[in-house]
Design a protein around this motif. Structure first.
Motif, PDB file in Angstrom:
ATOM      1  N   VAL A  47       0.689  -0.840   0.195  1.00 48.51           N
ATOM      2  CA  VAL A  47       0.003   0.497   0.035  1.00 48.51           C
ATOM      3  C   VAL A  47       0.895   1.197   0.225  1.00 48.51           C
ATOM      4  O   VAL A  47       0.910   2.491  -0.784  1.00 48.51           O
ATOM      5  N   GLU A  48       1.884   1.426   0.933  1.00 46.97           N
ATOM      6  CA  GLU A  48       2.634   2.347   0.482  1.00 46.97           C
ATOM      7  C   GLU A  48       3.095   2.193  -0.449  1.00 46.97           C
ATOM      8  O   GLU A  48       3.489   3.582  -1.373  1.00 46.97           O
ATOM      9  N   GLU A  49       3.615   1.730  -1.054  1.00 49.41           N
ATOM     10  CA  GLU A  49       4.424   1.718  -2.267  1.00 49.41           C
ATOM     11  C   GLU A  49       3.182   1.797  -3.390  1.00 49.41           C
ATOM     12  O   GLU A  49       3.313   2.706  -4.530  1.00 49.41           O
ATOM     13  N   ILE A  50       2.063   1.885  -3.556  1.00 44.47           N
ATOM     14  CA  ILE A  50       1.298   2.222  -4.079  1.00 44.47           C
ATOM     15  C   ILE A  50       0.653   3.504  -3.922  1.00 44.47           C
ATOM     16  O   ILE A  50       1.000   4.293  -4.988  1.00 44.47           O
ATOM     17  N   LEU A  51       0.964   4.332  -2.759  1.00 47.66           N
ATOM     18  CA  LEU A  51       0.797   5.770  -3.204  1.00 47.66           C
ATOM     19  C   LEU A  51       2.616   6.099  -3.467  1.00 47.66           C
ATOM     20  O   LEU A  51       1.882   7.510  -3.494  1.00 47.66           O
ATOM     21  N   LYS A  78      -3.163   7.644 -14.446  1.00 48.51           N
ATOM     22  CA  LYS A  78      -2.828   8.786 -15.120  1.00 48.51           C
ATOM     23  C   LYS A  78      -3.442  10.268 -14.244  1.00 48.51           C
ATOM     24  O   LYS A  78      -1.636   9.449 -12.977  1.00 48.51           O
ATOM     25  N   ASP A  79      -4.025  10.612 -13.527  1.00 46.62           N
ATOM     26  CA  ASP A  79      -3.507  11.675 -12.728  1.00 46.62           C
ATOM     27  C   ASP A  79      -4.997  11.483 -11.280  1.00 46.62           C
ATOM     28  O   ASP A  79      -4.634  12.047 -10.483  1.00 46.62           O
ATOM     29  N   GLY A  80      -5.135   9.595 -11.063  1.00 50.38           N
ATOM     30  CA  GLY A  80      -5.517   9.205  -9.967  1.00 50.38           C
ATOM     31  C   GLY A  80      -6.901   9.272  -9.341  1.00 50.38           C
ATOM     32  O   GLY A  80      -7.640   9.574 -10.955  1.00 50.38           O
ATOM     33  N   PRO A  81      -7.258   9.879  -8.503  1.00 51.41           N
ATOM     34  CA  PRO A  81      -6.809   9.877  -7.277  1.00 51.41           C
ATOM     35  C   PRO A  81      -6.938   8.177  -6.910  1.00 51.41           C
ATOM     36  O   PRO A  81      -7.566   7.704  -7.335  1.00 51.41           O
ATOM     37  N   VAL A  82      -5.928   8.395  -5.721  1.00 50.77           N
ATOM     38  CA  VAL A  82      -5.471   6.896  -5.116  1.00 50.77           C
ATOM     39  C   VAL A  82      -5.367   7.388  -4.076  1.00 50.77           C
ATOM     40  O   VAL A  82      -4.224   7.894  -3.802  1.00 50.77           O
ATOM     41  N   LEU A  91      -8.319   1.047  -0.456  1.00 57.76           N
ATOM     42  CA  LEU A  91      -7.810   1.344  -0.490  1.00 57.76           C
ATOM     43  C   LEU A  91      -8.235   1.828  -2.094  1.00 57.76           C
ATOM     44  O   LEU A  91      -8.920   0.746  -2.791  1.00 57.76           O
ATOM     45  N   THR A  92      -8.310   2.956  -2.456  1.00 57.83           N
ATOM     46  CA  THR A  92      -9.548   3.657  -4.011  1.00 57.83           C
ATOM     47  C   THR A  92      -8.088   3.951  -4.939  1.00 57.83           C
ATOM     48  O   THR A  92      -7.165   4.812  -4.478  1.00 57.83           O
ATOM     49  N   ILE A  93      -8.693   3.537  -5.694  1.00 55.49           N
ATOM     50  CA  ILE A  93      -7.384   3.709  -7.294  1.00 55.49           C
ATOM     51  C   ILE A  93      -8.708   3.863  -8.167  1.00 55.49           C
ATOM     52  O   ILE A  93      -9.769   3.278  -8.822  1.00 55.49           O
TER      53      ILE A  93
END
Length: 110
Positions: A47-51, A78-82, A91-93
């Motif tokens: 999760v840390e790496e995804i963010l 692209k521009d998320g949000p994440v 986690l929301t992508i």
């Protein structure tokens, strides 16, 4: 039909989440031109790496069945949000584009 979700770093190709190897509940919702993934995951290094790499993510969904070739859907963030909600462990992508294709229908020309 078997469904597999991958969350990958677009540049390095590193896989952060692979539901074929780990059990992760998720849902996909379309809203206009956006595709929202909500994943139930514990707060961990993935999760840390995804963010950290949220502007360079690709999400793939593979649909496999016994009587048809595998279909891939490639979502580009692209521009998320994440975002990550630690209280609900969600986690929301949000992806802005997608491409659907069947890999078996592509042939390299020599």
């Amino acid at each position: 039909m078997k469904e597999t979700l991958l969350v990958k770093h677009a540049v390095g190709g590193r896989t952060f989440i692979d539901t074929g190897k780990q059990s992760v509940e998720y849902k996909l919702e379309q809203s206009g031109d956006n595709y929202k993934f909500t994943l139930s995951v514990p707060p961990d290094s993935n999760v840390e790496e995804i963010l950290r790499w949220k502007s360079e993510l690709n999400v793939f969904v593979f649909y496999e069945s016994d009587d048809q070739p595998t279909k891939k859907v490639w979502f580009y963030v692209k521009d998320g949000p994440v975002a990550y909600d630690p209280q609900n462990k969600q986690l929301t992508i949000v992806a802005q584009s997608k491409i659907e294709y069947v890999p078996d229908l592509f042939h390299a020309s020599v």
